[in-house]
Write a protein that holds these residues in place. Structure first.
Motif, PDB file in Angstrom:
ATOM      1  N   GLN A   1      -6.368   8.569  -5.319  1.00 58.73           N
ATOM      2  CA  GLN A   1      -6.843   9.940  -5.457  1.00 58.73           C
ATOM      3  C   GLN A   1      -8.308  10.057  -5.047  1.00 58.73           C
ATOM      4  O   GLN A   1      -8.699  10.995  -4.336  1.00 58.73           O
ATOM      5  N   LYS A   2      -9.138   9.100  -5.492  1.00 62.64           N
ATOM      6  CA  LYS A   2     -10.557   9.126  -5.125  1.00 62.64           C
ATOM      7  C   LYS A   2     -10.732   8.955  -3.615  1.00 62.64           C
ATOM      8  O   LYS A   2     -11.595   9.581  -3.002  1.00 62.64           O
ATOM      9  N   ARG A   3      -9.913   8.071  -3.035  1.00 60.93           N
ATOM     10  CA  ARG A   3      -9.996   7.833  -1.598  1.00 60.93           C
ATOM     11  C   ARG A   3      -9.661   9.095  -0.806  1.00 60.93           C
ATOM     12  O   ARG A   3     -10.330   9.434   0.182  1.00 60.93           O
TER      13      ARG A   3
ATOM     14  N   ARG B   1      -3.571   1.863 -11.479  1.00 59.38           N
ATOM     15  CA  ARG B   1      -4.926   1.668 -10.970  1.00 59.38           C
ATOM     16  C   ARG B   1      -5.017   2.056  -9.497  1.00 59.38           C
ATOM     17  O   ARG B   1      -5.991   2.671  -9.059  1.00 59.38           O
ATOM     18  N   PHE B   2      -3.990   1.690  -8.729  1.00 59.58           N
ATOM     19  CA  PHE B   2      -3.956   2.080  -7.317  1.00 59.58           C
ATOM     20  C   PHE B   2      -3.887   3.589  -7.186  1.00 59.58           C
ATOM     21  O   PHE B   2      -4.564   4.180  -6.320  1.00 59.58           O
TER      22      PHE B   2
ATOM     23  N   ALA C   1      -5.050   5.900  -9.196  1.00 60.76           N
ATOM     24  CA  ALA C   1      -6.355   6.489  -9.469  1.00 60.76           C
ATOM     25  C   ALA C   1      -7.311   6.270  -8.292  1.00 60.76           C
ATOM     26  O   ALA C   1      -8.034   7.190  -7.880  1.00 60.76           O
ATOM     27  N   ASP C   2      -7.315   5.056  -7.750  1.00 59.88           N
ATOM     28  CA  ASP C   2      -8.175   4.780  -6.592  1.00 59.88           C
ATOM     29  C   ASP C   2      -7.738   5.573  -5.367  1.00 59.88           C
ATOM     30  O   ASP C   2      -8.572   5.996  -4.552  1.00 59.88           O
TER      31      ASP C   2
ATOM     32  N   GLU D   1      -1.126  -2.148 -12.309  1.00 61.74           N
ATOM     33  CA  GLU D   1      -1.682  -2.113 -10.954  1.00 61.74           C
ATOM     34  C   GLU D   1      -1.283  -0.837 -10.223  1.00 61.74           C
ATOM     35  O   GLU D   1      -2.070  -0.295  -9.444  1.00 61.74           O
TER      36      GLU D   1
ATOM     37  N   TRP E   1      -6.742  -3.176  -0.324  1.00 59.44           N
ATOM     38  CA  TRP E   1      -6.460  -3.134  -1.757  1.00 59.44           C
ATOM     39  C   TRP E   1      -5.353  -4.125  -2.113  1.00 59.44           C
ATOM     40  O   TRP E   1      -5.449  -4.823  -3.129  1.00 59.44           O
TER      41      TRP E   1
ATOM     42  N   GLN F   1      -7.074  -6.564  -4.557  1.00 63.20           N
ATOM     43  CA  GLN F   1      -6.969  -5.987  -5.888  1.00 63.20           C
ATOM     44  C   GLN F   1      -5.636  -6.268  -6.574  1.00 63.20           C
ATOM     45  O   GLN F   1      -5.580  -6.310  -7.801  1.00 63.20           O
TER      46      GLN F   1
ATOM     47  N   LYS G   1     -12.489  11.678  -0.883  1.00 63.17           N
ATOM     48  CA  LYS G   1     -13.632  11.314  -0.042  1.00 63.17           C
ATOM     49  C   LYS G   1     -13.468  11.831   1.380  1.00 63.17           C
ATOM     50  O   LYS G   1     -14.459  12.140   2.057  1.00 63.17           O
TER      51      LYS G   1
ATOM     52  N   TRP H   1      -7.455   0.831   4.142  1.00 61.97           N
ATOM     53  CA  TRP H   1      -7.855   0.732   2.740  1.00 61.97           C
ATOM     54  C   TRP H   1      -6.733   0.164   1.882  1.00 61.97           C
ATOM     55  O   TRP H   1      -6.974  -0.725   1.036  1.00 61.97           O
TER      56      TRP H   1
END
Length: 511
Positions: free
Chosen positions: A322-324, A316-317, A319-320, A313, A286, A290, A327, A282
């Motif tokens: 943390q979501k990853r 933003r990474f 935040a993404d 960036e 990214w 991204q 999951k 991932w």
């Protein structure tokens, strides 16, 4: 391919794993072959052992050429000879597990023991014993749980199976993954990170900490990830048995529903497989799709450091990221995960805004600092972490008390080994003062220990200095500069080359 090789590999083409109805995991980024793969011999090669490694070489070649296929027959590579090699790689003085067997006791009837173990593995009668739980102190004062595996059923079998699985996964793992991999070590990760910070436009560092990673790994997700490449149900069942074996603490066996058994031989590989799909693939995607600025990544097991050119960036990474993690049943530690301004221009930019010196971060036992060379240029300074040094000195103090009545030469020989081992890891450029401080404190602890030997003893400094000069190594830098060793290990990377943001990810230039 010869018929024998086809029989050995028994590989059946499958659809990509992320389209099989199971949880999604991105495809791997191609990379060059890692030096020092597992096929290299660690023991004297007899004809039988030669054939063992030849079989694994064929597995490795198939894994390199067929990235999307599953290996449907692998257990036949776990032969008596491979089990014997796995036994020879174990530590002779390792503590026994719940079975009570030691290395030397097992050796007394080694041939019959291994033959019986081999039979049980292949007819499905193998049983995984629970790990014996112990706790070891951490540098922050907390206790780290450690599982002591049974010698036969976990250490030998796991070591042999890991040797087979490494032949596959060493062709899949990405370049910025360094933890517990053949031919890679902590200093390789440190070198890659240093080169990424000093040779690319890195202005921000995300120091990420996954909360209790080894204790929170989802068994369901892990077995699904393993299933992307391993189609041999017998191997899957072995891994399932290890994960569910449980731990024994205070005479009571407790089942394990999540986490990998810390201290088990297979645990580092299973952790790398988990993070390969959860983070590595991932993060590589990214970075390519991204990120518009430079981005470098270094991961050693669950210790992750990511460098960015642009603050936006980086956030933003984060935040993404943390979501990853959420999951896949993981989370980032809210206090230990932080974003700091760090890099070649950090001090200058912060000075313009009226701020203080750039903050520091820790990675693999070293504090990383934005410093200056004698010519005034940016220089990444690496110093031994203070808490790690204090912990080591505390251990030396306690051991000296136990050795209080030993002859001075015997104490000196032991201290020489301790100091030499400490220097072997910490003697990196820019860390000379810390090495000198460590030797000074060891000398002082020795002097105090000698004075406690007798109430009449008044060991003076001139006497202890003579003892230190005789027994304790003097501080000197043992490791080369990171850029020098990194260039040798990764010849594709050139210091003067123009490297785009997608061209390097702190682990060797990616093709």
């Amino acid at each position: 391919m010869h018929e024998q090789e086809k029989s050995d590999l028994s590989i059946v083409a499958k659809k990509p794993a992320n389209k099989s109805g199971r949880p999604e995991a991105e495809s791997a980024e191609p990379r060059g072959r890692t030096e020092g793969n597992t096929g290299g011999s660690r023991t004297c090669r007899t004809p039988s052992r030669e054939s063992v490694f030849q079989g694994l070489d064929r597995v490795r070649e198939a894994a390199r050429q067929r990235k999307k296929e599953k290996f449907t027959a692998l257990l036949h590579h776990v032969t008596v000879d491979l089990l014997k090699a796995a036994y020879s790689w174990l530590k002779r003085d390792a503590a026994p597990g719940v079975d009570g067997l030691t290395w030397r006791e097992y050796e007394q009837n080694l041939k019959d023991n291994l033959a019986d173990l081999h039979t049980r593995i292949h007819r499905g009668a193998y049983r995984a014993y629970p790990s014996r739980r112990q706790y070891i102190p951490k540098s922050d004062g907390r206790q780290r749980p450690l599982g002591i595996a049974a010698l036969e059923d976990k250490k030998i079998v796991q070591r042999a199976v890991v040797e087979v699985l490494n032949a596959i996964y060493e062709e899949d793992f990405l370049g910025f993954s360094y933890g517990f991999r053949p031919g890679r070590g902590q200093h390789d990760a440190l070198d890659a990170l240093a080169v990424g910070i000093t040779r690319t436009k890195v202005n921000w560092i995300l120091d990420a900490d996954i909360r209790s990673f080894f204790d929170e790994v989802s068994h369901t997700w892990l077995e699904r990830f393993v299933g992307h490449r391993i189609g041999d149900r017998r191997v899957i069942r072995l891994i399932h048995k290890w994960l569910k074996a449980g731990v024994m603490e205070d005479g009571e066996v407790r089942p394990t529903e999540v986490g990998t058994p810390q201290g088990a031989v297979a645990s580092p590989l299973l952790a790398n497989i988990y993070l390969h799909y959860v983070f590595d693939q991932w993060a590589s995607w990214w970075r390519k799709h991204q990120a518009h600025g430079n981005m470098v990544i270094t991961r050693y097991a669950d210790d992750i450091v990511i460098g960015f050119e642009h603050e936006a960036e980086a956030r933003r990474f984060w935040a993404d990221f943390q979501k990853r993690m959420e999951k896949f049943s993981l989370s980032l530690h809210p206090e230990k995960t932080r974003l700091i301004e760090f890099g070649r221009y950090a001090a200058e930019q912060r000075a313009k805004r009226g701020l203080g010196k750039p903050k520091t971060f820790n990675f693999l036992g070293f504090t990383h600092i934005c410093g200056r060379s004698r010519r005034g240029n940016f220089q990444l300074m690496r110093k031994t972490r203070r808490d790690r040094m204090r912990t080591k000195l505390r251990e030396i103090k306690e051991e000296l008390r136990r050795r209080m009545h030993e002859p001075i030469p015997q104490q000196g020989k032991w201290l020489r080994q301790v100091v030499r081992g400490y220097f072997a890891y910490h003697a990196v450029p820019t860390n000379y003062k810390s090495l000198g401080a460590f030797r000074f404190h060891v000398t002082e602890l020795w002097r105090r220990a000698l004075r406690r030997h007798s109430q009449k003893d008044r060991t003076a400094w001139d006497q202890i200095r003579r003892l230190a000069a005789e027994f304790l190594p003097v501080p000197r830098i043992l490791h080369p500069w990171p850029s020098v060793r990194f260039a040798v290990r990764h010849p594709r990377w050139e210091p003067g080359a123009s490297i785009t943001h997608a061209g390097i990810c702190a682990g060797g230039a990616q093709q």
